[in-house]
Design a protein around this motif. Structure first.
Motif, short mmCIF file in Angstrom:
data_model
loop_
_atom_site.label_atom_id
_atom_site.label_comp_id
_atom_site.label_asym_id
_atom_site.label_seq_id
_atom_site.Cartn_x
_atom_site.Cartn_y
_atom_site.Cartn_z
N ALA A 1 -26.70 -20.06 -24.44
CA ALA A 1 -25.83 -20.18 -23.27
C ALA A 1 -26.66 -20.31 -22.01
CB ALA A 1 -24.91 -18.97 -23.18
N ASP A 2 -27.79 -19.62 -22.01
CA ASP A 2 -28.69 -19.69 -20.86
C ASP A 2 -29.19 -21.12 -20.69
OD1 ASP A 2 -30.49 -18.41 -18.83
OD2 ASP A 2 -32.01 -19.21 -20.20
N LEU B 1 -26.42 -23.25 -19.46
CA LEU B 1 -26.11 -23.02 -18.06
C LEU B 1 -27.14 -23.69 -17.16
CD1 LEU B 1 -24.43 -21.64 -15.84
CD2 LEU B 1 -25.92 -19.66 -16.07
N SER C 1 -19.42 -22.84 -18.18
CA SER C 1 -20.79 -22.56 -18.63
C SER C 1 -21.21 -21.16 -18.19
CB SER C 1 -21.76 -23.55 -18.01
OG SER C 1 -21.76 -24.73 -18.72
N TYR C 2 -20.84 -20.83 -16.98
CA TYR C 2 -21.23 -19.52 -16.47
C TYR C 2 -20.54 -18.42 -17.27
CZ TYR C 2 -22.29 -15.51 -13.68
OH TYR C 2 -22.73 -14.28 -13.31
N TYR D 1 -22.21 -18.03 -20.47
CA TYR D 1 -23.50 -17.36 -20.24
C TYR D 1 -23.29 -15.87 -20.02
CZ TYR D 1 -27.38 -15.77 -17.27
OH TYR D 1 -28.39 -15.05 -16.71
N TYR E 1 -24.29 -12.76 -22.36
CA TYR E 1 -25.20 -11.73 -21.85
C TYR E 1 -24.60 -10.34 -22.07
CZ TYR E 1 -28.11 -9.03 -18.69
OH TYR E 1 -28.96 -8.09 -18.18
#
Lengths: 476, 470
Positions: A446-447, A450, A379-380, A383, A387
């Protein structure tokens, strides 16, 4: 036990008090559930989740919803709106309440059985009274209450987790709806540019400066642009309706729904992996859920060993025998213990099943712990990648396109390129902006994913590659 | 502008130019000091102060290389090097040239002179110099590999020969010449007659320039050396209009103009107001019997033409290549023709997307010069040039011959615009206009087509219209 049985009055009193206390311990209310969710997922709910049961409460919720709908709905407000307005969230809460109540039931003692018997045989009248209850039930009460507490905990965690999931879906739906609306605006620009191009081409042919094929080429792009605009239009409607459903809006509310012009700016800095990691170790919902599941099974393990074997029934009896013929009356008292004989079923299957379930829960816990870190890292990564890509588009790709566009304008001014090339470049630029919007959308999706993963509701986020528009070929 | 030009003119008369500090004196001890030129302006003629006397030429936007006499030998020093050439005001090109400029300085000698030329290579690759058109020993002809080893970077070679025949010549590399000529390496060479030659007349003004072409993408500085024919800058001495100086002469001056072509196409050079004779080619002076009056002479690739005329008509006379695309600067060849295309309602729509968009070309290309719009960084407008009556809408190979009564002999200063005598300028007719009767052709085609066209041709005259609102 012996003591309670020796004194009848004392026995009953103790039993009553014990029952009251024990049943009190194992009870659970709606407020407890909702408070628990608000506590656990405060970053998601901002403690605004309520389940309304009365007309008054429903009215209050409707008013809160109306206030939120008065202005363009930001992402945070969308979540608030869903919390006060979504019927499916309310259903979820009610469902959670039911589950907790069921779980609490496990920790309660079965009601005692009272029987009254009146028999007449000639002159003899026999009245029998008995109060019976499962002795084993009573003996295992503390153990069952422990299990019940875990079950309640579990149901509350599950509810929290479901609320987190719902909120995440609201967030993502909001992101999609806003991005689609933004994209639509740009698709319309592409369309207008294509329309202008086709119109010039048409007039060029009318003036005798363009052949049929040259005009048809420009016209073809226009035709494609119309298709793309229609698709973008539908996409905007579809994502908006998805949001309407997530928010649980009715027809009138849906009409009032206004979305902001654009997605929020990217945060100045992405969350760093350390922060994400620190979040993750603390009280993850999924791990606690698995843990509590395991504990509940582990605790019932011992209990099942006993209960699977046998069942003990304890009955206190007081009979009155009156013989009208002799005018005598006697009051025999006593108790009766009944044991189910484990002849056919020694409870082996039950114990096996229990052991297997405990083993499964233990492994489930282990698996959850193991995958928690991995899914969080994924997930990170999603994210962080989203980004970086969105930032790259914002800081590199779009400004570069702008440079190209500016230079093309200068080249047009110098009659180094013609109007068709200029318009083609304008379309390229718009496509780049659309691609940039896509990358921003990916980031906010994604944010949201996360955030959910951090709290312990692993949410997968497949990153779509941002398609770069084909570069215009300089025709000079 | 004039003061700067005057300064350089003075500097030119005083010996021209600035010695290069970058060349070590010790290393060059045995060589004549290289002389450099920093200005692209037309320098005054270099009147010989040693050697045999001659009547010097004026190099358009160029200069003549000074020499030293060394025991009867005329010694020149050419330095091949990268240069920055201002091709037009505000537009600079990164070229290769000689002694600070591209093209290099003109070398002027007299028939029979023994000439020694030192060539120092400061380019990143080897080079050589071919003396185009000269009679000389084969080993001095400058074809690298054939007549001599190439001059490696940092090396200096010496060429020595006798300038045997008078005439107009050029010099250019003959090593990687495609690159080096595309980068601007070339120069003029004039051999003046030693004694009176019946085929070579005395003249009062003697101009020379080279035709050259570049392909420099607008906004960039270095020519594309792979371009074969599709050049976008057509230049005289690596200058483009409005950067080309005018040719200023006195009334009744006999004028000679020498033109050499080092582009990859021919150029019909056309002079207004006068007829001229082609008095010389690559091969030398033309026999008188072959001369006839012309107003245009085609200078083919690798050729030289020497034209002469009596400047007996006062005024400002256009002088240019007659290929109209060669009197344009950088332009797009794929720009669609918009003449007569109605733009009503469209501009606004396009402006929504491209705020700075303006309609151009609806009436023709002259719009280009009417609108002052920003262009890419380092380039010149496709057509420009403000004359006394408005824009002349030119670029590339275009200049003006200015014939003036009061232009003093030897004075090459720009006299400004011509003051036309009363009643000698075309003007608007203000009387009544009647619709002209259209001529109906009396003849027919020589024979009919086998298959008749599906629709008979209808000729309608479309009158140009202008629209309001843009």
């Amino acid at each position: 036990m012996r003591r309670t049985l020796t004194s009848r009055g004392a026995k009953l009193t103790v039993s009553a008090v014990a029952l009251a206390v024990l049943s009190g311990c194992a009870s659970v209310s709606l407020e407890q559930n909702v408070d628990r969710v608000n506590e656990e997922a405060s970053s998601f709910t901002e403690k605004k989740l309520t389940l309304s049961r009365t007309e008054q409460e429903r009215k209050e919720r409707a008013e809160a919803a109306q206030a939120l709908l008065a202005k363009p709905l930001g992402q945070r407000e969308a979540v608030q709106l869903a919390l006060v307005n979504s019927a499916s969230l309310q259903a979820l809460l009610a469902q959670g309440w039911a589950e907790s109540a069921d779980a609490a039931q496990v920790g309660r003692i079965a009601n005692p059985f009272f029987s009254y018997e009146r028999m007449v045989a000639g002159d003899e009248l026999e009245i029998g009274r008995s109060l019976s209850f499962g002795l084993l039930d009573l003996l295992t009460l503390p153990a069952r209450q422990g299990i019940s507490r875990y079950r309640i905990e579990q149901s509350q965690l599950r509810l929290t987790s479901d609320v987190v999931d719902q909120v995440t879906q609201v967030r993502q739906a909001w992101v999609r709806a806003v991005a689609a609306q933004q994209t639509l605006r740009y698709a319309r620009q592409v369309y207008e540019s294509a329309e202008a191009t086709a119109e010039i081409a048409r007039r060029m042919q009318a003036a005798g400066n363009f052949s049929r094929i040259s005009r048809a080429r420009e016209q073809a792009f226009y035709a494609d642009a119309a298709t793309r605009l229609a698709t973008a239009n539908h996409q905007a409607t579809a994502t908006r309706e998805e949001l309407v459903r997530r928010l649980g809006l009715d027809e009138a509310q849906a009409k009032d729904l206004k979305l902001p012009e654009r997605l929020p700016d990217l945060p100045k800095q992405a969350m760093d992996p350390q922060t994400a990691g620190a979040h993750a170790t603390r009280n993850r919902l999924d791990i606690r859920l698995a843990l509590s599941n395991y504990e509940a099974y582990a605790r019932s393990q011992g209990l099942t060993t006993v209960t699977s074997f046998t069942d003990i029934e304890l009955t206190a009896m007081r009979n009155t025998n009156t013989d009208s013929a002799s005018g005598s009356r006697s009051d025999p008292r006593g108790y009766e213990i009944g044991i189910r004989l484990p002849i056919f079923d020694w409870g082996g299957m039950q114990r096996d099943a229990m052991s297997a379930r405990t083993l499964a829960a233990a492994n489930q816990l282990e698996a959850t712990v193991r995958s928690a870190g991995s899914s969080l890292r994924e997930s990170y990564s999603a994210y962080r990648t989203a980004y970086d890509v969105a930032r790259h588009h914002r800081d590199e790709v779009v400004p570069l396109r702008k440079v190209i566009s500016d230079e093309n304008q200068l080249r047009y001014n110098g009659m180094i390129i013609g109007v068709f090339e200029l318009l083609a470049d304008a379309r390229d630029q718009v496509s780049t902006v659309i691609a940039a919007i896509n990358t921003e959308q990916q980031f906010w999706l994604a944010d949201a994913a996360l955030q959910a993963s951090l709290i312990g509701r692993p949410t997968n986020m497949a990153l779509a590659a941002a398609a770069a528009p084909a570069a215009a070929t300089p025709g000079h | 502008m004039t003061s700067r030009r005057d300064f350089f003119k003075f500097a030119g008369i005083a010996g021209g130019a600035v010695a290069a500090a970058s060349v070590s004196r010790a290393a060059m001890a045995a060589l004549p000091e290289p002389v450099m030129q920093t200005s692209p302006d037309t320098m005054a003629p270099l009147v010989p102060n040693s050697g045999r006397p001659y009547n010097p030429v004026v190099t358009l936007n160029g200069w003549t290389l000074p020499w030293r006499m060394n025991q009867g030998v005329k010694e020149f020093h050419l330095v091949a090097e990268p240069v920055v050439r201002e091709m037009a005001p505000g537009f600079k090109a990164h070229l290769w040239g000689y002694n600070g400029q591209s093209p290099g300085p003109t070398i002027e000698v007299v028939e029979g002179d023994r000439v020694r030329i030192f060539v120092t290579n400061k380019l990143p690759e080897h080079t050589s110099v071919h003396w185009h058109g000269q009679r000389l020993p084969s080993g001095m002809d400058g074809v690298a590999g054939l007549n001599q080893p190439a001059i490696q970077p940092g090396k200096t070679f010496v060429y020595e020969f006798v300038a045997r025949r008078p005439g107009t010549f050029m010099y250019h590399p003959h090593a990687d010449e495609m690159t080096q000529m595309a980068m601007g390496m070339m120069g003029f060479w004039v051999t003046h007659p030693k004694v009176k030659n019946p085929l070579i007349d005395e003249v009062q003004r003697d101009f020379c320039f080279l035709l050259n072409a570049y392909d420099i993408d607008p906004g960039s500085y270095t020519p594309k050396i792979m371009t074969m024919l599709d050049f976008n800058l057509w230049s005289w001495n690596s200058r483009i209009f409005p950067g080309i100086d005018s040719l200023n002469v006195g009334l009744n001056d006999k004028v000679r103009i020498r033109i050499g072509n080092l582009t990859m196409t021919n150029h019909p050079i056309h002079l207004h107001g006068h007829e001229f004779l082609v008095t010389g080619t690559d091969g030398g002076p033309t026999p008188k019997s072959t001369r006839w009056y012309e107003v245009t002479t085609d200078v083919a690739v690798g050729q030289m033409r020497q034209i002469e005329f009596l400047a007996d008509e006062e005024g400002d006379w256009a002088f240019h290549c007659h290929k109209s695309h060669h009197t344009m600067n950088a332009m797009g060849h794929n720009v669609p023709t918009l003449i007569g295309v109605d733009h009503r309602g469209l501009s606004k729509k396009i402006n929504n997307l491209i705020p700075d968009y303006m309609v151009m070309g609806e009436r023709g290309m002259a719009d280009m010069t009417e609108m002052e719009m920003p262009l890419p960084d380092n380039t010149a407008p496709m057509m420009t040039g403000e004359g006394p009556f408005g824009s002349v809408e030119m670029g590339g190979m275009f200049s003006v011959l200015k014939v003036r009564r009061d232009q003093k002999p030897g004075d090459y200063k720009d006299p400004g615009w011509f003051k036309h005598p009363e009643g000698t300028v075309a003007h608007e007719y203000e009387g009544p206009l009647s619709e002209p009767a259209r001529f109906k052709a009396e003849g027919g085609q020589s024979m009919p087509r086998v298959q008749a066209p599906s629709k008979p041709t209808e000729v309608k005259v479309r009158k140009p219209q202008s629209h309001s609102g843009h």
